[in-house]
Design a protein around this motif. Structure first.
Motif, mmCIF file in Angstrom:
data_model
loop_
_atom_site.group_PDB
_atom_site.id
_atom_site.type_symbol
_atom_site.label_atom_id
_atom_site.label_comp_id
_atom_site.label_asym_id
_atom_site.label_seq_id
_atom_site.Cartn_x
_atom_site.Cartn_y
_atom_site.Cartn_z
ATOM 1 N N ASP A 242 0.868 -1.173 0.000
ATOM 2 C CA ASP A 242 0.000 0.000 0.000
ATOM 3 C C ASP A 242 0.902 1.219 0.000
ATOM 4 O O ASP A 242 1.955 1.234 0.638
ATOM 5 C CB ASP A 242 -0.889 0.013 1.246
ATOM 6 C CG ASP A 242 -1.839 -1.165 1.294
ATOM 7 O OD1 ASP A 242 -2.335 -1.560 0.222
ATOM 8 O OD2 ASP A 242 -2.063 -1.703 2.390
ATOM 9 N N TRP A 243 0.497 2.255 -0.735
ATOM 10 C CA TRP A 243 1.266 3.492 -0.737
ATOM 11 C C TRP A 243 0.369 4.662 -0.371
ATOM 12 O O TRP A 243 -0.840 4.636 -0.577
ATOM 13 C CB TRP A 243 1.968 3.738 -2.073
ATOM 14 C CG TRP A 243 1.059 3.802 -3.262
ATOM 15 C CD1 TRP A 243 0.654 2.750 -4.022
ATOM 16 C CD2 TRP A 243 0.418 4.944 -3.806
ATOM 17 N NE1 TRP A 243 -0.190 3.172 -5.015
ATOM 18 C CE2 TRP A 243 -0.350 4.521 -4.912
ATOM 19 C CE3 TRP A 243 0.424 6.289 -3.484
ATOM 20 C CZ2 TRP A 243 -1.095 5.403 -5.672
ATOM 21 C CZ3 TRP A 243 -0.331 7.171 -4.253
ATOM 22 C CH2 TRP A 243 -1.065 6.723 -5.331
ATOM 23 N N ASP A 244 0.982 5.667 0.213
ATOM 24 C CA ASP A 244 0.273 6.834 0.712
ATOM 25 C C ASP A 244 1.163 8.054 0.442
ATOM 26 O O ASP A 244 2.339 8.040 0.793
ATOM 27 C CB ASP A 244 0.037 6.652 2.209
ATOM 28 C CG ASP A 244 -0.861 7.689 2.821
ATOM 29 O OD1 ASP A 244 -1.217 8.671 2.146
ATOM 30 O OD2 ASP A 244 -1.213 7.513 4.007
ATOM 31 N N THR A 245 0.611 9.058 -0.208
ATOM 32 C CA THR A 245 1.385 10.253 -0.552
ATOM 33 C C THR A 245 0.652 11.515 -0.101
ATOM 34 O O THR A 245 -0.069 12.130 -0.886
ATOM 35 C CB THR A 245 1.625 10.330 -2.080
ATOM 36 O OG1 THR A 245 2.135 9.101 -2.520
ATOM 37 C CG2 THR A 245 2.606 11.434 -2.424
ATOM 38 N N PRO A 246 0.815 11.903 1.155
ATOM 39 C CA PRO A 246 0.237 13.182 1.569
ATOM 40 C C PRO A 246 1.073 14.333 1.014
ATOM 41 O O PRO A 246 2.278 14.193 0.806
ATOM 42 C CB PRO A 246 0.303 13.137 3.096
ATOM 43 C CG PRO A 246 1.391 12.175 3.408
ATOM 44 C CD PRO A 246 1.470 11.211 2.256
ATOM 45 N N THR A 247 0.442 15.445 0.730
ATOM 46 C CA THR A 247 1.162 16.638 0.286
ATOM 47 C C THR A 247 0.881 17.780 1.255
ATOM 48 O O THR A 247 -0.170 17.838 1.890
ATOM 49 C CB THR A 247 0.744 17.062 -1.138
ATOM 50 O OG1 THR A 247 -0.658 17.264 -1.162
ATOM 51 C CG2 THR A 247 1.131 16.025 -2.162
ATOM 52 N N CYS A 248 1.814 18.677 1.352
ATOM 53 C CA CYS A 248 1.706 19.813 2.256
ATOM 54 C C CYS A 248 0.959 20.952 1.552
ATOM 55 O O CYS A 248 1.310 21.328 0.429
ATOM 56 C CB CYS A 248 3.112 20.246 2.664
ATOM 57 S SG CYS A 248 3.156 21.653 3.762
ATOM 58 N N ALA A 249 -0.036 21.516 2.209
ATOM 59 C CA ALA A 249 -0.820 22.595 1.603
ATOM 60 C C ALA A 249 0.023 23.830 1.332
ATOM 61 O O ALA A 249 -0.210 24.543 0.366
ATOM 62 C CB ALA A 249 -1.998 22.952 2.508
ATOM 63 N N THR A 250 1.031 24.089 2.156
ATOM 64 C CA THR A 250 1.864 25.280 1.965
ATOM 65 C C THR A 250 2.969 25.069 0.935
ATOM 66 O O THR A 250 3.544 26.027 0.457
ATOM 67 C CB THR A 250 2.490 25.720 3.305
ATOM 68 O OG1 THR A 250 3.247 24.631 3.835
ATOM 69 C CG2 THR A 250 1.402 26.149 4.279
ATOM 70 N N ASP A 251 3.266 23.815 0.595
ATOM 71 C CA ASP A 251 4.278 23.517 -0.427
ATOM 72 C C ASP A 251 3.914 22.199 -1.105
ATOM 73 O O ASP A 251 4.454 21.136 -0.777
ATOM 74 C CB ASP A 251 5.671 23.435 0.185
ATOM 75 C CG ASP A 251 6.760 23.359 -0.866
ATOM 76 O OD1 ASP A 251 6.436 23.247 -2.078
ATOM 77 O OD2 ASP A 251 7.938 23.415 -0.505
ATOM 78 N N PRO A 252 2.983 22.221 -2.059
ATOM 79 C CA PRO A 252 2.494 20.997 -2.676
ATOM 80 C C PRO A 252 3.551 20.216 -3.462
ATOM 81 O O PRO A 252 3.336 19.063 -3.811
ATOM 82 C CB PRO A 252 1.371 21.461 -3.594
ATOM 83 C CG PRO A 252 1.537 22.920 -3.733
ATOM 84 C CD PRO A 252 2.312 23.405 -2.556
ATOM 85 N N ASP A 253 4.706 20.822 -3.721
ATOM 86 C CA ASP A 253 5.771 20.100 -4.408
ATOM 87 C C ASP A 253 6.502 19.129 -3.474
ATOM 88 O O ASP A 253 7.223 18.247 -3.927
ATOM 89 C CB ASP A 253 6.780 21.058 -5.025
ATOM 90 C CG ASP A 253 6.182 21.822 -6.199
ATOM 91 O OD1 ASP A 253 5.262 21.274 -6.850
ATOM 92 O OD2 ASP A 253 6.625 22.949 -6.455
#
Length: 73
Positions: A26-37
């Motif tokens: 299983d993989w999970d990739t959260p992104t940061c709202a202040t730096d989506p990169d």
């Protein structure tokens, strides 16, 4: 400190490893709202699954490889 997540992408992937064979992770990739990169991808195996055991074998094998190749002067 609050961390705001812009979005989260999750899924499952099956791949073949040359040493232990098939791994379903299983993989999970959260992104940061202040730096989506910026992303942090985590890969996990279901507890007590064949993939979980195969990851344990790989971890054990890697640890032994480092033990045998390290030298002290």
């Amino acid at each position: 400190m609050a961390h705001h997540l812009a979005g989260q992408r999750i899924g499952t992937k099956t791949m073949h490893h040359p040493v232990v064979g098939e791994l379903t992770l299983d993989w999970d990739t959260p992104t940061c709202a202040t730096d989506p990169d910026q992303q942090l991808i985590t890969w996990t195996a279901e507890a007590d699954s064949p993939s979980h055991e195969r990851l344990r074998i790989l971890a054990s094998w890697t640890t032994r490889q480092h033990t045998f190749t390290e030298t002290t002067d």
